[in-house]
Design a protein around this motif. Structure first.
Motif, short mmCIF file in Angstrom:
data_model
loop_
_atom_site.label_atom_id
_atom_site.label_comp_id
_atom_site.label_asym_id
_atom_site.label_seq_id
_atom_site.Cartn_x
_atom_site.Cartn_y
_atom_site.Cartn_z
N LEU A 125 -10.92 4.81 0.72
CA LEU A 125 -9.60 4.22 0.46
C LEU A 125 -8.50 5.09 1.07
CD1 LEU A 125 -10.17 3.21 -3.26
CD2 LEU A 125 -10.05 1.65 -1.31
N ARG A 126 -8.58 6.40 0.85
CA ARG A 126 -7.54 7.30 1.36
C ARG A 126 -7.46 7.26 2.88
NH1 ARG A 126 -9.68 12.73 0.70
NH2 ARG A 126 -10.64 12.16 2.68
N ASP A 127 -8.60 7.35 3.54
CA ASP A 127 -8.60 7.42 5.01
C ASP A 127 -8.20 6.11 5.66
OD1 ASP A 127 -9.31 10.03 4.82
OD2 ASP A 127 -11.40 9.77 5.43
N ARG A 128 -8.16 5.02 4.91
CA ARG A 128 -7.67 3.74 5.43
C ARG A 128 -6.29 3.40 4.89
NH1 ARG A 128 -12.77 4.05 6.02
NH2 ARG A 128 -13.89 2.88 7.62
N GLY A 129 -5.66 4.36 4.22
CA GLY A 129 -4.31 4.16 3.73
C GLY A 129 -4.22 3.14 2.62
N LEU A 130 -5.24 3.08 1.75
CA LEU A 130 -5.27 2.09 0.68
C LEU A 130 -5.06 2.77 -0.67
CD1 LEU A 130 -8.38 0.05 1.88
CD2 LEU A 130 -5.98 -0.56 2.19
N GLY A 168 0.80 -1.22 0.00
CA GLY A 168 0.00 0.00 0.00
C GLY A 168 0.83 1.27 0.00
N PRO A 169 0.19 2.43 0.07
CA PRO A 169 0.90 3.71 0.11
C PRO A 169 1.69 3.88 1.40
CG PRO A 169 -1.44 4.01 -0.41
CD PRO A 169 -1.26 2.61 0.07
N LEU A 170 2.70 4.73 1.34
CA LEU A 170 3.59 4.96 2.48
C LEU A 170 2.90 5.74 3.59
CD1 LEU A 170 6.45 5.13 3.82
CD2 LEU A 170 6.73 7.29 2.55
N ARG A 171 3.10 5.26 4.83
CA ARG A 171 2.79 6.01 6.05
C ARG A 171 3.98 5.84 7.00
NH1 ARG A 171 -1.42 4.76 9.50
NH2 ARG A 171 -1.61 6.93 10.05
N ALA A 208 11.54 4.61 -0.67
CA ALA A 208 12.80 4.37 -1.35
C ALA A 208 13.48 5.70 -1.65
CB ALA A 208 12.58 3.59 -2.65
N VAL A 209 14.79 5.63 -1.85
CA VAL A 209 15.56 6.81 -2.23
C VAL A 209 14.98 7.40 -3.51
CG1 VAL A 209 17.84 7.64 -2.91
CG2 VAL A 209 17.63 5.94 -1.09
N ASP A 210 14.87 8.73 -3.52
CA ASP A 210 14.34 9.53 -4.64
C ASP A 210 12.81 9.55 -4.69
OD1 ASP A 210 16.81 10.39 -5.57
OD2 ASP A 210 17.07 8.63 -6.84
N ASP A 211 12.13 8.91 -3.75
CA ASP A 211 10.67 9.02 -3.69
C ASP A 211 10.27 10.46 -3.36
OD1 ASP A 211 10.24 6.40 -4.28
OD2 ASP A 211 9.56 5.81 -2.27
N ILE A 212 9.15 10.90 -3.94
CA ILE A 212 8.55 12.19 -3.59
C ILE A 212 7.48 11.93 -2.54
CG2 ILE A 212 7.30 14.20 -4.41
CD1 ILE A 212 10.18 13.96 -5.44
N VAL A 213 7.60 12.60 -1.42
CA VAL A 213 6.69 12.37 -0.29
C VAL A 213 6.12 13.69 0.18
CG1 VAL A 213 7.91 10.28 0.45
CG2 VAL A 213 8.60 12.50 1.37
N THR A 214 5.08 13.60 1.01
CA THR A 214 4.45 14.78 1.61
C THR A 214 4.54 14.68 3.12
OG1 THR A 214 2.90 15.05 -0.22
CG2 THR A 214 2.31 16.08 1.86
N VAL A 215 4.96 15.77 3.76
CA VAL A 215 4.98 15.84 5.21
C VAL A 215 3.63 16.39 5.66
CG1 VAL A 215 6.09 16.83 7.24
CG2 VAL A 215 7.47 16.19 5.26
N SER A 216 2.92 15.62 6.45
CA SER A 216 1.57 16.00 6.87
C SER A 216 1.54 16.17 8.39
CB SER A 216 0.58 14.92 6.43
OG SER A 216 -0.74 15.34 6.57
N PRO A 217 0.84 17.17 8.94
CA PRO A 217 -0.23 17.96 8.30
C PRO A 217 0.21 19.23 7.58
CG PRO A 217 -0.16 18.44 10.64
CD PRO A 217 0.87 17.37 10.41
N SER A 218 1.51 19.56 7.56
CA SER A 218 1.93 20.83 6.97
C SER A 218 1.73 20.86 5.46
CB SER A 218 3.41 21.09 7.29
OG SER A 218 4.24 20.14 6.64
N ALA A 231 -0.90 11.10 -2.08
CA ALA A 231 -2.35 10.89 -2.20
C ALA A 231 -3.03 10.74 -0.85
CB ALA A 231 -2.63 9.65 -3.04
N LEU A 232 -2.26 10.45 0.22
CA LEU A 232 -2.86 10.23 1.54
C LEU A 232 -2.95 11.51 2.36
CD1 LEU A 232 -1.34 6.84 2.77
CD2 LEU A 232 -3.38 7.25 1.39
#
Length: 636
Positions: A397-402, A175-178, A204-214, A263-264
Motif C-alpha cells: 500500500l505504501r509503495d503505491r501511495g495508497l 489517497g495520501p499526498l504526493r 491543506a493549510v496546517d497539514d503536517i507533511v514530510t519532505v522526502s528523502p531527507s 506514512a509514505l
C-alpha cells in the motif's frame, strides 16, 4: 489541466505561452538577455472555458533537457511546438520521444511562425511531423498553424485547449499526498516556499507533511493552487507551499524532493523497473551501464543491471536501477534515462518494485513478481503478486501511495487471503495448510515419543516460508480451526499423545515406586536409580523425560525427577506454610521442615517454583502467587 510545452530551442514556445496567457514565462534576467528559456517557467490563464489552465514552459536546448524533464513529469497535455520555417529538429525528436516514454498521449502540435512559411512549406513540415509521430502516443494529435506575431490560428488553438480542458479527467484526491518539488526559494516575510505538482491526494493549510528523502517534518503555513491563494490543493494542480518547521530552510528542500503524507516516507536507492530502449541507441544496454535517471523533478546517477536479456535498441526488458543516492518514488512512476554526458536520451519506463534484493535478483520467481507488478490496477497487481508468493500488505500500500484504510477493499477485490499483515492467494494458503498437516503427520509417524515438532523447525520446513510473526498468526488460526494444537513451543495434530512403548512402560513401573512413598520428597538421583535397577542411565533419562512430557513427572533439577502427584502435594504444603506465616510470607527452612528433606533439595524445589511463578520471592522470603497456584492442577 496542466499543459507542458515541448520542442526545439527558439521555435517560439515562450512566445506562444505569452500569446495564450499574457504572461512571459521567461523569469530570469539571463533568460531575457539570451532570449531562451533556461529554467522552468509557469503561466496560468482562464482560456475561456471557466477553468484555470497551467502552462509549464520548458527549455529546448540540448544541455537543458534535464530541466525540461523536471517539468514534464506531471503534465496532463502536451503542446509540441515546431517552427514552420525550421521543421523537425533534433530536440523536436528528443522531446517527442521523452513525451512518449512518459506515457503522454494527449496533445496538440502547434506549427509556430506560420507567417514565415507558405502553404507548401507548411505541408512539408506537416508530413515530417506525421512521420516522426507515427509510432508514438501523439500520432493522432491535431496540428494547428499559428503565429504569435500575427495572431493566425490562435483562436483555433485556444478553442482546442478549452475542449481538452473540458475532457480532462480529474485525478483521484482520496489517497495520501504526493507533491513533486521543482523549485525551492525564500520569500520575504513568508520563509521557504516550494512549487510543484500535486501528484496524488490533497494538501491543506496546517497539514503536517514530510519532505522526502531527507525526512524533515514541516507544517504547511500557506498555499497557492493554480496561482491563486487557496486553503487546499488537489491532485492534478500546480501548487506553491509555504513550509515551516525546524531546519526548513531553502537549502533543505531541493528540486526532485517529494512532499508527502508522513506514512509514505520510505526512500530507496535500488529500484526494479521495466525499461524501453529507444531505437536510436547504438547497442543493447549492458550490465552496470551508467546513466542519469529522471523521474518527475528528481535527477540522480544510476547504474543499470539487466535482469534478463540485455534490452536491445527498440526493445524492452526488466532492469534493476542502482542509484547514487536515495529518492522518494512510487510504484508506477515513469522515468527517463539519459547518458552521463547529457547528450542523448537512452530510454524510459515505469518503476515496478522499490524494495528489490541486491542478490538473487534474476531468479524465475523474481521475474514472475516483476511481470505481475506491471498491472496498473492495484487489485490486479496484488492478485498477481500473491499468486507468486506472500505480499507484505503495508509495504504494498505504501509503495503505491495508497491509504492503509484501502487495504480491506483491495484484498476483497484481489480475492486474496490475509495472514497477519501478509496477503496470500487462496491456492497458496490451501497449500500451506496441506503442508502443515502433512509435515505434522510425518513428524509424528517418525517420532511417536515426541509431543510435537518445534515451532521454528516447522516454519522453516513449510513452503512458502512465512516470517515469524505472520507464521504464529497462521498457527493460531489453524489451532482455532481445529487443524493443529499449539503446545508451548511445539505444534502437534489434534489427538496426538506421547505414548510409552511397552518396554518404556515396564521401566517406568520399576522406577515409580522409588519416586513414591515416604521418600517422595527426596527421590534418588537418576544415576543412582540406574545403578539400583541395573538399567542404562541414558535410557533411564530418556524415559523420565518422556514421562515429563506426559505430565507424570516434573524435573526439578537436572538429576531430580518428582512425580506430578508429589509436585501438587508440595504446592499444597507451600500454601499451608504461607498461610501460617506473617502476611502470607514464609522461609525456606519452614518448607524444609514440612517436607523433611535437606536444605539443598528444599532450596532446589523452591527455586523450581520460583522459575514457574508459583512462588514470589523477596530476599529470603517467599509467598504463593494466587494466579499460578493451580499450575499443576488440584491436589488429589
Amino acid at each position: 489541466m496542466i499543459v507542458g510545452t515541448a520542442g526545439h530551442i527558439d521555435h517560439g514556445k515562450t512566445a506562444l505561452v505569452k500569446a495564450l496567457t499574457g504572461t512571459d514565462a521567461d523569469r530570469l534576467a539571463e533568460e531575457k538577455v539570451r532570449g531562451i528559456t533556461i529554467d522552468l517557467g509557469f503561466a496560468y490563464a482562464d482560456l475561456g472555458g471557466g477553468g484555470i489552465t497551467g502552462f509549464v514552459d520548458v527549455p529546448g536546448h540540448e544541455r537543458l533537457i534535464h530541466t525540461m524533464l523536471a517539468g514534464a513529469g506531471g503534465i496532463d497535455f502536451a503542446l509540441l511546438v515546431v517552427a514552420a520555417d525550421d521543421g523537425v529538429m533534433p530536440q523536436t525528436r528528443e522531446h517527442q520521444a521523452i513525451l512518449d516514454l512518459l506515457g503522454i498521449t494527449r496533445g496538440i502540435v502547434a506549427l509556430t511562425k506560420a507567417d514565415l512559411a507558405g502553404p507548401e512549406r507548411r505541408a512539408e513540415v506537416t508530413e515530417q511531423l506525421r512521420a516522426a509521430l507515427a509510432a508514438t502516443g501523439l500520432c493522432d494529435a491535431p496540428m494547428i498553424a499559428v503565429s504569435s506575431l500575427t495572431g493566425e490560428g490562435m483562436e483555433e488553438l485556444r478553442a482546442a485547449l478549452i475542449a481538452a480542458e473540458a475532457a480532462t479527467v480529474q485525478p483521484e484526491t482520496a489517497g495520501p499526498l504526493r507533491f513533486a518539488v521543482d523549485r525551492s526559494f525564500t520569500l520575504a516575510g513568508a520563509g521557504t516556499v516550494v512549487t510543484g505538482m500535486v501528484l496524488a491526494g490533497r494538501v491543506a493549510v496546517d497539514d503536517i507533511v514530510t519532505v522526502s528523502p531527507s525526512g524533515l517534518t514541516a507544517r504547511v503555513r500557506g498555499l497557492h493552487a493554480q496561482n491563486r491563494k487557496a486553503r487546499e490543493g488537489l491532485a492534478g494542480q500546480r501548487c506553491a507551499l509555504n513550509l515551516a518547521g525546524d531546519g526548513m530552510a531553502k537549502e533543505a528542500v531541493h528540486r526532485g524532493d517529494m512532499v508527502l503524507a508522513p506514512a509514505l516516507h520510505a526512500p530507496t536507492d535500488r529500484i526494479d523497473a521495466e525499461l524501453g530502449v529507444l531505437a536510436s541507441e547504438p547497442k543493447p544496454v549492458g550490465t552496470w551501464f551508467p546513466a542519469r535517471l529522471h523521474s518527475h523533478a528528481a535527477e540522480v546517477g544510476a547504474r543499470i543491471v539487466p535482469l534478463g536479456e540485455q534490452p536491445a535498441p527498440g526493445g524492452r526488458g526488466f532492469v534493476q536501477l542502482v542509484l547514487d543516492r536515495p529518492v522518494a518514488a512510487s510504484v508506477g512512476d515513469r522515468f527517463i534515462l539519459r547518458d552521463t554526458s547529457a547528450s542523448r536520451t537512452i530510454g524510459g519506463g515505469r518503476f515496478l518494485d522499490l524494495r528489490p534484493p541486491a542478490r538473487k535478483r534474476r531468479t524465475p520467481g523474481r521475474l514472475a513478481l516483476l511481470a505481475a507488478a506491471r498491472a496498473a490496477d492495484p487489485a490486479g497487481a496484488l492478485a498477481g503478486l500473491a499468486a507468486v508468493g506472500p505480499v507484505e500488505l503495508p509495504a504494498f500500500l505504501r509503495d503505491r501511495g495508497l491509504d492503509a484504510e484501502a487495504g480491506p477493499a483491495l484484498v476483497a477485490g484481489a480475492e486474496v487471503e490475509t495472514v497477519g499483515q501478509l496477503a496470500l492467494s487462496r491456492p497458496t494458503l490451501c497449500a500451506l495448510r496441506a503442508g502443515l498437516v502433512a509435515t505434522l503427520g510425518a513428524f509424528h509417524a517418525d517420532n511417536p515419543d515426541h509431543a510435537g515438532i518445534g515451532r521454528e523447525t516447522l516454519r522453516l520446513s513449510l513452503s512458502p516460508r512465512l516470517p515469524k510473526e505472520p507464521f504464529l498468526t497462521f498457527l493460531r488460526g489453524e489451532a482455532a480451526a481445529g487443524r493443529a494444537v499449539l503446545d508451548g513451543a511445539f505444534v502437534r495434530v489434534p489427538g496426538h499423545e506421547v505414548k510409552l512403548s511397552p518396554a518404556d512402560e515396564a521401566l517406568w513401573h520399576r522406577i515409580l515406586p522409588r519416586l513414591s512413598g515416604e521418600e517422595r520428597f527426596r527421590p534418588p538421583r537418576v544415576r543412582d536409580l540406574a545403578d539400583e535397577l541395573g538399567a542404562d542411565e541414558r535410557e533411564m533419562r530418556r524415559v523420565l523425560r518422556l514421562t515429563q512430557r506426559l505430565g507424570r513427572t516434573d524435573q526439578i533439577r537436572h538429576d531430580h525427577f518428582f512425580t506430578r502427584r508429589t509436585t501438587r502435594e508440595m504446592v499444597a504444603i507451600i500454601e499451608a506454610v504461607a498461610a501460617a506465616g506473617e502476611g502470607g510470607w514464609f522461609t525456606a527452612p519452614a518448607f524444609r521442615d514440612r517436607v523433611q528433606n535437606g536444605r539443598k533439595v528444599a532450596i532446589e524445589i523452591l527455586e523450581f517454583f520460583d522459575r514457574l511463578g508459583v512462588t514470589l520471592r523477596r530476599g529470603d522470603l517467599r509467598r504463593i502467587n494466587p494466579h499460578r497456584a493451580d499450575l499443576f492442577g488440584a491436589d488429589e
